[in-house]
Motif scaffolding. Structure first.
Motif, PDB file in Angstrom:
ATOM      1  N   ASN A  99      -2.548   3.384   7.797  1.00 52.02           N
ATOM      2  CA  ASN A  99      -3.791   2.896   8.183  1.00 52.02           C
ATOM      3  C   ASN A  99      -3.984   2.733   9.829  1.00 52.02           C
ATOM      4  O   ASN A  99      -3.148   3.050  10.564  1.00 52.02           O
ATOM      5  CB  ASN A  99      -4.182   1.404   7.805  1.00 52.02           C
ATOM      6  CG  ASN A  99      -3.191   0.401   7.832  1.00 52.02           C
ATOM      7  OD1 ASN A  99      -2.194   0.554   8.818  1.00 52.02           O
ATOM      8  ND2 ASN A  99      -3.501  -1.079   7.627  1.00 52.02           N
ATOM      9  N   ASP A 108      -4.983   5.608   4.373  1.00 49.94           N
ATOM     10  CA  ASP A 108      -5.580   4.516   3.912  1.00 49.94           C
ATOM     11  C   ASP A 108      -6.955   5.082   3.502  1.00 49.94           C
ATOM     12  O   ASP A 108      -7.814   5.344   4.039  1.00 49.94           O
ATOM     13  CB  ASP A 108      -5.692   3.412   4.691  1.00 49.94           C
ATOM     14  CG  ASP A 108      -6.105   2.085   4.025  1.00 49.94           C
ATOM     15  OD1 ASP A 108      -7.165   2.039   3.496  1.00 49.94           O
ATOM     16  OD2 ASP A 108      -5.417   0.946   3.920  1.00 49.94           O
ATOM     17  N   ALA A 145       0.889  -1.349   0.236  1.00 47.72           N
ATOM     18  CA  ALA A 145      -0.042   0.211  -0.068  1.00 47.72           C
ATOM     19  C   ALA A 145       0.971   1.167   0.142  1.00 47.72           C
ATOM     20  O   ALA A 145       0.343   2.336   0.429  1.00 47.72           O
ATOM     21  CB  ALA A 145      -0.958   0.206   1.287  1.00 47.72           C
TER      22      ALA A 145
END
Length: 244
Positions: free
Chosen positions: A27, A62, A22
């Motif tokens: 996140n 995120d 990612a």
């Protein structure tokens, strides 16, 4: 910790963001891991080097998690509370930024005391394009770092700052090739390690103090003037040695 790696050394802690699938996006799991890092550094204060993996610092928060959040989650300030905690760590923090530092990734870098960048580093806050604001510190912290005009160019105009422009503006202390970035960051931390830990801690408190000068300066200095470390360092200097 599954989203960061932590290397504890005698005089520093090296933290690497590690969500390669990612691009190291921040996140909730990473927020929890970084809170654990903060707890470690609050209990045993040391300078921190914060960096990313795989040529990216952190390419944002995120988005999938942000999309699912509503008013109540916003009021809890998941990211902003963490970044504020990072900014208040007792000892200096250095962000070594390689590649993208966007959105929440940029705000995490802004929360550190000093930033060093690779030649490929890019800072930006594209949050308004997603219908939100940069609510984890950029709206006020960036203005303090580079001035309101440039902050508005980034936050309102969507302009990204490459490494050289960030250096010209004072946002980063130095720009080096990517392969030299870890060495440059550790060289800065080596310099810090030669200083008095108490003096670094109180200097950071005074610099970050919102007011109260000159009294807060006087109080910090009064504490340091009574330390054995201060007396030893100055005695070495007066004896012709180099304080270290």
């Amino acid at each position: 910790m599954s989203t960061v790696t932590v290397e504890e050394r005698d005089d520093r802690v090296v933290v690497t963001l590690k969500r390669p699938d990612a691009r190291n996006a921040v996140n909730m799991e990473m927020i929890g891991d970084l809170h654990d890092v903060c707890a470690l550094l609050e209990a045993s204060p040391k300078p921190m080097l914060l960096t990313g993996s795989d040529g990216v610092f952190a390419a944002g928060a995120d988005i999938a998690e942000l999309a699912a959040r509503g008013r109540e989650e916003a009021l809890q300030g998941f990211n902003s509370r963490l970044f504020d905690r990072v900014s208040r760590l007792p000892q200096p923090t250095v962000a070594a930024v390689d590649g993208y530092a966007l959105g929440g990734g940029a705000e995490l870098a802004f929360a550190c005391d000093i930033r060093i960048a690779s030649q490929t580093a890019v800072f930006g806050n594209p949050e308004p394009g997603l219908g939100i604001i940069a609510a984890a510190g950029a709206c006020w912290r960036l203005a303090g770092l580079v001035g309101a005009s440039v902050a508005k160019q980034v936050l309102l105009g969507g302009i990204r700052l490459d490494a050289e422009r960030a250096h010209q503006l004072g946002l980063v202390a130095d720009v080096v090739p990517a392969v030299e970035l870890p060495g440059a960051a550790h060289k800065l931390l080596d310099r810090m390690a030669r200083s008095s830990a108490a003096a670094l801690r109180l200097t950071k408190l005074v610099v970050d103090s919102p007011g109260g000068h000159p009294h807060v300066d006087d109080l910090a200095q009064a504490v340091l003037f009574e330390t054995t470390d201060k007396r030893d360092r100055m005695a070495r200097f007066l004896d012709g040695g180099r304080a270290r």
